[in-house]
Design a protein around this motif. Structure first.
Motif, mmCIF file in Angstrom:
data_model
loop_
_atom_site.group_PDB
_atom_site.id
_atom_site.type_symbol
_atom_site.label_atom_id
_atom_site.label_comp_id
_atom_site.label_asym_id
_atom_site.label_seq_id
_atom_site.Cartn_x
_atom_site.Cartn_y
_atom_site.Cartn_z
ATOM 1 N N SER A 58 0.840 -1.192 0.000
ATOM 2 C CA SER A 58 0.000 0.000 0.000
ATOM 3 C C SER A 58 0.884 1.254 0.000
ATOM 4 N N PRO A 59 0.536 2.262 -0.786
ATOM 5 C CA PRO A 59 1.343 3.492 -0.793
ATOM 6 C C PRO A 59 1.376 4.187 0.565
ATOM 7 N N ILE A 60 0.274 4.109 1.315
ATOM 8 C CA ILE A 60 0.244 4.738 2.631
ATOM 9 C C ILE A 60 1.156 3.985 3.600
ATOM 10 N N ALA A 61 1.165 2.665 3.521
ATOM 11 C CA ALA A 61 2.054 1.879 4.379
ATOM 12 C C ALA A 61 3.515 2.136 4.020
ATOM 13 N N LEU A 62 3.802 2.261 2.737
ATOM 14 C CA LEU A 62 5.165 2.559 2.296
ATOM 15 C C LEU A 62 5.606 3.924 2.815
ATOM 16 N N LEU A 63 4.709 4.903 2.778
ATOM 17 C CA LEU A 63 5.021 6.232 3.293
ATOM 18 C C LEU A 63 5.289 6.177 4.792
#
Length: 97
Positions: A58-63
């Motif tokens: 997930s992009p949010i988890a990566l961030l």
């Protein structure tokens, strides 16, 4: 004294065959565990759900991981999170703008 080995019997080789078969079975199980069965389980042995997207992609988890690792500061984290939340967050999933 007439022993089984000298009278034409199977001799000590009869003990070798069960060990050979045990080695074959252990080898097959090991091979399957390292190839086929590994793809059916997740990193901690939990069965994967077909079609499920892992949370770490997930992009949010990566961030969040980048912020936790210190690659980005807090201001940049919140700025990027607000952009990602519009695209991938709760507002995008519910159909509300």
């Amino acid at each position: 004294m007439n022993t089984l080995a000298h009278s034409g019997g199977p001799g000590p080789w009869v003990l070798l065959f069960p060990l050979v078969w045990a080695a074959v079975v252990i080898g097959i199980v090991t091979l399957l565990r390292r190839t086929v069965w590994r793809g059916l389980r997740g990193p901690w042995g939990a069965a994967r759900t077909p079609g499920a997207v892992p949370a770490e992609s997930s992009p949010i988890a990566l961030l969040g991981r980048r912020f936790a690792a210190g690659e980005i500061d807090e201001e940049e984290y919140w700025r990027r999170l607000s952009v990602l939340d519009e695209q991938f967050g709760r507002a995008a999933g519910s159909g509300k703008a």
